[in-house]
Design a protein around this motif. Structure first.
Motif, PDB file in Angstrom:
ATOM      1  N   LYS A  96     -30.105 -16.444  29.201  1.00  0.00           N
ATOM      2  CA  LYS A  96     -29.999 -15.898  27.843  1.00  0.00           C
ATOM      3  C   LYS A  96     -30.957 -14.725  27.753  1.00  0.00           C
ATOM      4  O   LYS A  96     -31.991 -14.686  28.426  1.00  0.00           O
ATOM      5  N   GLU A  97     -30.565 -13.766  26.940  1.00  0.00           N
ATOM      6  CA  GLU A  97     -31.429 -12.613  26.714  1.00  0.00           C
ATOM      7  C   GLU A  97     -32.274 -12.894  25.492  1.00  0.00           C
ATOM      8  O   GLU A  97     -31.753 -13.183  24.418  1.00  0.00           O
ATOM      9  N   ASN A  98     -33.586 -12.844  25.661  1.00  0.00           N
ATOM     10  CA  ASN A  98     -34.510 -13.060  24.554  1.00  0.00           C
ATOM     11  C   ASN A  98     -34.605 -11.817  23.684  1.00  0.00           C
ATOM     12  O   ASN A  98     -34.124 -10.740  24.054  1.00  0.00           O
ATOM     13  N   SER A  99     -35.241 -11.946  22.547  1.00  0.00           N
ATOM     14  CA  SER A  99     -35.348 -10.829  21.602  1.00  0.00           C
ATOM     15  C   SER A  99     -36.092  -9.637  22.193  1.00  0.00           C
ATOM     16  O   SER A  99     -35.881  -8.510  21.769  1.00  0.00           O
ATOM     17  N   ASP A 100     -36.945  -9.876  23.196  1.00  0.00           N
ATOM     18  CA  ASP A 100     -37.668  -8.775  23.832  1.00  0.00           C
ATOM     19  C   ASP A 100     -36.865  -8.128  24.955  1.00  0.00           C
ATOM     20  O   ASP A 100     -37.338  -7.232  25.638  1.00  0.00           O
ATOM     21  N   GLY A 101     -35.615  -8.595  25.157  1.00  0.00           N
ATOM     22  CA  GLY A 101     -34.752  -8.015  26.184  1.00  0.00           C
ATOM     23  C   GLY A 101     -34.884  -8.659  27.551  1.00  0.00           C
ATOM     24  O   GLY A 101     -34.112  -8.357  28.447  1.00  0.00           O
ATOM     25  N   LYS A 102     -35.837  -9.566  27.721  1.00  0.00           N
ATOM     26  CA  LYS A 102     -36.013 -10.241  29.004  1.00  0.00           C
ATOM     27  C   LYS A 102     -35.068 -11.427  29.105  1.00  0.00           C
ATOM     28  O   LYS A 102     -34.748 -12.063  28.104  1.00  0.00           O
ATOM     29  N   GLU A 103     -34.649 -11.697  30.326  1.00  0.00           N
ATOM     30  CA  GLU A 103     -33.742 -12.820  30.545  1.00  0.00           C
ATOM     31  C   GLU A 103     -34.508 -14.094  30.864  1.00  0.00           C
ATOM     32  O   GLU A 103     -35.518 -14.064  31.551  1.00  0.00           O
ATOM     33  N   GLU A 104     -33.974 -15.183  30.352  1.00  0.00           N
ATOM     34  CA  GLU A 104     -34.520 -16.512  30.621  1.00  0.00           C
ATOM     35  C   GLU A 104     -33.414 -17.349  31.253  1.00  0.00           C
ATOM     36  O   GLU A 104     -32.360 -17.555  30.643  1.00  0.00           O
ATOM     37  N   ILE A 105     -33.644 -17.790  32.486  1.00  0.00           N
ATOM     38  CA  ILE A 105     -32.648 -18.596  33.182  1.00  0.00           C
ATOM     39  C   ILE A 105     -32.547 -19.960  32.495  1.00  0.00           C
ATOM     40  O   ILE A 105     -33.559 -20.606  32.228  1.00  0.00           O
ATOM     41  N   LEU A 106     -31.316 -20.374  32.216  1.00  0.00           N
ATOM     42  CA  LEU A 106     -31.070 -21.659  31.573  1.00  0.00           C
ATOM     43  C   LEU A 106     -30.822 -22.734  32.632  1.00  0.00           C
ATOM     44  O   LEU A 106     -30.386 -22.418  33.736  1.00  0.00           O
ATOM     45  N   PRO A 107     -31.091 -23.983  32.279  1.00  0.00           N
ATOM     46  CA  PRO A 107     -30.778 -25.064  33.228  1.00  0.00           C
ATOM     47  C   PRO A 107     -29.292 -25.049  33.580  1.00  0.00           C
ATOM     48  O   PRO A 107     -28.449 -24.715  32.741  1.00  0.00           O
ATOM     49  N   ARG A 108     -29.007 -25.416  34.821  1.00  0.00           N
ATOM     50  CA  ARG A 108     -27.615 -25.435  35.289  1.00  0.00           C
ATOM     51  C   ARG A 108     -26.793 -26.424  34.470  1.00  0.00           C
ATOM     52  O   ARG A 108     -27.241 -27.529  34.189  1.00  0.00           O
ATOM     53  N   LEU A 109     -25.598 -26.002  34.098  1.00  0.00           N
ATOM     54  CA  LEU A 109     -24.679 -26.850  33.357  1.00  0.00           C
ATOM     55  C   LEU A 109     -23.739 -27.526  34.350  1.00  0.00           C
ATOM     56  O   LEU A 109     -23.080 -26.866  35.147  1.00  0.00           O
ATOM     57  N   SER A 110     -23.678 -28.830  34.299  1.00  0.00           N
ATOM     58  CA  SER A 110     -22.808 -29.589  35.191  1.00  0.00           C
ATOM     59  C   SER A 110     -21.350 -29.287  34.876  1.00  0.00           C
ATOM     60  O   SER A 110     -20.959 -29.239  33.708  1.00  0.00           O
ATOM     61  N   PRO A 111     -20.526 -29.119  35.908  1.00  0.00           N
ATOM     62  CA  PRO A 111     -19.101 -28.890  35.661  1.00  0.00           C
ATOM     63  C   PRO A 111     -18.405 -30.101  35.039  1.00  0.00           C
ATOM     64  O   PRO A 111     -17.310 -29.996  34.525  1.00  0.00           O
ATOM     65  N   ARG A 112     -19.075 -31.242  35.050  1.00  0.00           N
ATOM     66  CA  ARG A 112     -18.498 -32.458  34.464  1.00  0.00           C
ATOM     67  C   ARG A 112     -18.722 -32.557  32.952  1.00  0.00           C
ATOM     68  O   ARG A 112     -18.162 -33.419  32.298  1.00  0.00           O
ATOM     69  N   LEU A 113     -19.574 -31.685  32.411  1.00  0.00           N
ATOM     70  CA  LEU A 113     -19.855 -31.733  30.979  1.00  0.00           C
ATOM     71  C   LEU A 113     -18.625 -31.336  30.174  1.00  0.00           C
ATOM     72  O   LEU A 113     -17.861 -30.469  30.582  1.00  0.00           O
ATOM     73  N   SER A 114     -18.476 -31.972  29.031  1.00  0.00           N
ATOM     74  CA  SER A 114     -17.370 -31.596  28.144  1.00  0.00           C
ATOM     75  C   SER A 114     -17.671 -30.241  27.500  1.00  0.00           C
ATOM     76  O   SER A 114     -18.829 -29.802  27.449  1.00  0.00           O
ATOM     77  N   VAL A 115     -16.648 -29.618  26.990  1.00  0.00           N
ATOM     78  CA  VAL A 115     -16.795 -28.333  26.311  1.00  0.00           C
ATOM     79  C   VAL A 115     -17.714 -28.486  25.099  1.00  0.00           C
ATOM     80  O   VAL A 115     -18.558 -27.616  24.834  1.00  0.00           O
ATOM     81  N   GLU A 116     -17.589 -29.593  24.375  1.00  0.00           N
ATOM     82  CA  GLU A 116     -18.428 -29.830  23.190  1.00  0.00           C
ATOM     83  C   GLU A 116     -19.906 -29.949  23.565  1.00  0.00           C
ATOM     84  O   GLU A 116     -20.776 -29.429  22.864  1.00  0.00           O
ATOM     85  N   ILE A 117     -20.198 -30.614  24.675  1.00  0.00           N
ATOM     86  CA  ILE A 117     -21.602 -30.757  25.118  1.00  0.00           C
ATOM     87  C   ILE A 117     -22.145 -29.393  25.560  1.00  0.00           C
ATOM     88  O   ILE A 117     -23.292 -29.057  25.255  1.00  0.00           O
ATOM     89  N   ILE A 118     -21.327 -28.624  26.251  1.00  0.00           N
ATOM     90  CA  ILE A 118     -21.757 -27.279  26.667  1.00  0.00           C
ATOM     91  C   ILE A 118     -22.070 -26.441  25.437  1.00  0.00           C
ATOM     92  O   ILE A 118     -23.087 -25.748  25.391  1.00  0.00           O
ATOM     93  N   GLN A 119     -21.216 -26.518  24.420  1.00  0.00           N
ATOM     94  CA  GLN A 119     -21.461 -25.785  23.182  1.00  0.00           C
ATOM     95  C   GLN A 119     -22.801 -26.198  22.576  1.00  0.00           C
ATOM     96  O   GLN A 119     -23.614 -25.357  22.205  1.00  0.00           O
ATOM     97  N   LYS A 120     -23.073 -27.486  22.493  1.00  0.00           N
ATOM     98  CA  LYS A 120     -24.320 -27.974  21.905  1.00  0.00           C
ATOM     99  C   LYS A 120     -25.538 -27.532  22.726  1.00  0.00           C
ATOM    100  O   LYS A 120     -26.578 -27.183  22.169  1.00  0.00           O
ATOM    101  N   LYS A 121     -25.420 -27.539  24.049  1.00  0.00           N
ATOM    102  CA  LYS A 121     -26.529 -27.115  24.900  1.00  0.00           C
ATOM    103  C   LYS A 121     -26.820 -25.623  24.729  1.00  0.00           C
ATOM    104  O   LYS A 121     -27.975 -25.210  24.712  1.00  0.00           O
ATOM    105  N   LEU A 122     -25.792 -24.840  24.565  1.00  0.00           N
ATOM    106  CA  LEU A 122     -25.987 -23.402  24.352  1.00  0.00           C
ATOM    107  C   LEU A 122     -26.597 -23.123  22.990  1.00  0.00           C
ATOM    108  O   LEU A 122     -27.487 -22.274  22.863  1.00  0.00           O
ATOM    109  N   VAL A 123     -26.141 -23.838  21.982  1.00  0.00           N
ATOM    110  CA  VAL A 123     -26.734 -23.675  20.647  1.00  0.00           C
ATOM    111  C   VAL A 123     -28.208 -24.045  20.701  1.00  0.00           C
ATOM    112  O   VAL A 123     -29.058 -23.330  20.157  1.00  0.00           O
ATOM    113  N   ALA A 124     -28.527 -25.142  21.387  1.00  0.00           N
ATOM    114  CA  ALA A 124     -29.922 -25.566  21.513  1.00  0.00           C
ATOM    115  C   ALA A 124     -30.759 -24.538  22.277  1.00  0.00           C
ATOM    116  O   ALA A 124     -31.923 -24.306  21.953  1.00  0.00           O
ATOM    117  N   ALA A 125     -30.157 -23.896  23.269  1.00  0.00           N
ATOM    118  CA  ALA A 125     -30.892 -22.890  24.051  1.00  0.00           C
ATOM    119  C   ALA A 125     -31.287 -21.692  23.196  1.00  0.00           C
ATOM    120  O   ALA A 125     -32.306 -21.054  23.451  1.00  0.00           O
TER     121      ALA A 125
END
Length: 127
Positions: A96-125
């Motif tokens: 994700k790109e932070n407000s200062d323009g720097k990137e922050e690597i997010l934890p790897r998302l498992s391909p087994r996760l549902s779309v709804e869980i991925i959405q929630k993890k991204l919102v939380a990030a």
């Protein structure tokens, strides 16, 4: 030039759930308050393609955890030696790109996760 342009294509999750593609520089400059995710991938990577599909589905979900203001920029690591060195053994890599323009690597998302869980993890990030 074509390689640089392909690295700059971005995915825009429109408010109505429709997909629009455009250059990230024009999207970013026209909408400065939008959140931005970067997906490092390469052609022929089945894990990358699977994550892209899940992300597109997560962006199409509506509701209180909507990601309709998020831009997803897909970067082909084979177009940039620095990206290739950094991510060649770890793709897909989501940042994700932070407000200062720097990137922050997010934890790897498992391909087994549902779309709804991925959405929630991204919102939380972004919280």
């Amino acid at each position: 030039m074509a390689a640089a342009m392909s690295a700059n294509w971005a995915f825009l999750a429109a408010r109505r759930g429709q997909r629009q593609w455009g250059l990230s520089c024009s999207l970013s400059s026209s909408r400065p308050n939008r959140r931005k995710l970067v997906l490092y991938s390469k052609p022929g990577c089945c894990l990358c393609d699977g994550l892209k599909e899940k992300l597109q589905a997560a962006f199409s979900l509506s509701g209180p955890d909507s990601l309709n203001d998020v831009i997803l920029q897909v970067r082909d690591i084979t177009t940039n030696p620095e990206w290739e060195r950094a991510y060649q053994y770890g793709i897909p890599v989501l940042a994700k790109e932070n407000s200062d323009g720097k990137e922050e690597i997010l934890p790897r998302l498992s391909p087994r996760l549902s779309v709804e869980i991925i959405q929630k993890k991204l919102v939380a990030a972004f919280s």
